[in-house]
Design a protein around this motif. Structure first.
Motif, PDB file in Angstrom:
ATOM      1  N   GLN A  15      33.742   7.128  21.578  1.00 21.35           N
ATOM      2  CA  GLN A  15      35.146   7.523  21.489  1.00 21.35           C
ATOM      3  C   GLN A  15      35.484   8.585  22.530  1.00 21.35           C
ATOM      4  OE1 GLN A  15      36.593   8.551  17.598  1.00 21.35           O
ATOM      5  NE2 GLN A  15      38.626   9.028  18.360  1.00 21.35           N
ATOM      6  N   ASP A  16      34.618   9.573  22.690  1.00 22.71           N
ATOM      7  CA  ASP A  16      34.841  10.604  23.711  1.00 22.71           C
ATOM      8  C   ASP A  16      34.900   9.995  25.104  1.00 22.71           C
ATOM      9  OD1 ASP A  16      34.940  12.610  21.827  1.00 22.71           O
ATOM     10  OD2 ASP A  16      32.941  13.400  22.268  1.00 22.71           O
ATOM     11  N   GLU A  19      38.216   8.127  25.583  1.00 30.28           N
ATOM     12  CA  GLU A  19      39.361   9.028  25.688  1.00 30.28           C
ATOM     13  C   GLU A  19      39.287   9.916  26.930  1.00 30.28           C
ATOM     14  OE1 GLU A  19      40.538  11.296  22.197  1.00 30.28           O
ATOM     15  OE2 GLU A  19      39.722   9.724  20.907  1.00 30.28           O
ATOM     16  N   LYS A  20      38.155  10.600  27.104  1.00 30.95           N
ATOM     17  CA  LYS A  20      38.064  11.624  28.150  1.00 30.95           C
ATOM     18  C   LYS A  20      37.796  11.066  29.534  1.00 30.95           C
ATOM     19  CE  LYS A  20      36.664  15.107  24.831  1.00 30.95           C
ATOM     20  NZ  LYS A  20      35.562  15.914  24.306  1.00 30.95           N
ATOM     21  N   ALA A  24      41.853   6.403  27.499  1.00 29.76           N
ATOM     22  CA  ALA A  24      42.438   5.581  26.435  1.00 29.76           C
ATOM     23  C   ALA A  24      43.045   6.489  25.371  1.00 29.76           C
ATOM     24  CB  ALA A  24      41.364   4.693  25.801  1.00 29.76           C
ATOM     25  N   ASN A  25      44.061   5.982  24.698  1.00 36.07           N
ATOM     26  CA  ASN A  25      44.641   6.787  23.619  1.00 36.07           C
ATOM     27  C   ASN A  25      43.651   6.839  22.454  1.00 36.07           C
ATOM     28  OD1 ASN A  25      45.267   4.779  21.499  1.00 36.07           O
ATOM     29  ND2 ASN A  25      46.767   4.000  22.953  1.00 36.07           N
ATOM     30  N   SER A  26      43.849   7.808  21.587  1.00 35.41           N
ATOM     31  CA  SER A  26      42.898   8.083  20.515  1.00 35.41           C
ATOM     32  C   SER A  26      42.679   6.887  19.590  1.00 35.41           C
ATOM     33  CB  SER A  26      43.370   9.295  19.710  1.00 35.41           C
ATOM     34  OG  SER A  26      42.455   9.611  18.714  1.00 35.41           O
ATOM     35  N   ALA A  29      40.718   4.148  21.398  1.00 32.74           N
ATOM     36  CA  ALA A  29      39.339   4.617  21.567  1.00 32.74           C
ATOM     37  C   ALA A  29      38.578   4.514  20.255  1.00 32.74           C
ATOM     38  CB  ALA A  29      39.337   6.054  22.080  1.00 32.74           C
ATOM     39  N   GLN A  30      39.211   4.922  19.169  1.00 30.49           N
ATOM     40  CA  GLN A  30      38.603   4.863  17.833  1.00 30.49           C
ATOM     41  C   GLN A  30      38.260   3.428  17.446  1.00 30.49           C
ATOM     42  OE1 GLN A  30      37.813   7.111  15.470  1.00 30.49           O
ATOM     43  NE2 GLN A  30      37.765   5.884  13.644  1.00 30.49           N
ATOM     44  N   GLN A  70      41.797   8.024  36.262  1.00 25.64           N
ATOM     45  CA  GLN A  70      42.929   7.692  35.403  1.00 25.64           C
ATOM     46  C   GLN A  70      44.207   7.494  36.217  1.00 25.64           C
ATOM     47  OE1 GLN A  70      42.923  10.631  32.254  1.00 25.64           O
ATOM     48  NE2 GLN A  70      40.799  10.143  31.770  1.00 25.64           N
TER      49      GLN A  70
END
Length: 79
Positions: A15-16, A19-20, A24-26, A29-30, A70
């Motif tokens: 997930q990190d 996202e980072k 990707a949006n949270s 990513a989740q 990005q």
């Protein structure tokens, strides 16, 4: 319990990264971390961790490499 901790750790790392690094949006990513955490090999996960650490160590003093990626992705995706 050890297996559960390992899956949770994989989920967090994925997930990190989504996202980072990829921006990707949270929620996306989740959702993707939930799917991938069960099938990703230990080798690929370690490579992903190493890439993230490499990025943090070698690009921390400049504009972040991830930000550059990005921006590139956003421009590329609009084409």
């Amino acid at each position: 319990i050890n297996v559960a901790k390992k899956v949770i750790k994989k989920h967090k790392i994925l997930q990190d990264f989504f996202e980072k690094v990829l921006g990707a949006n949270s929620q996306e990513a989740q959702e993707n971390a939930c799917k991938i955490e069960h099938v990703i090999s230990d080798d690929i996960l370690q490579r992903l961790i190493a890439f993230t650490e490499f990025n943090n160590n070698f690009y921390c003093s400049k504009k972040k490499y991830t930000e550059e990626f990005q921006n590139f992705y956003n421009e590329y995706n609009q084409s």
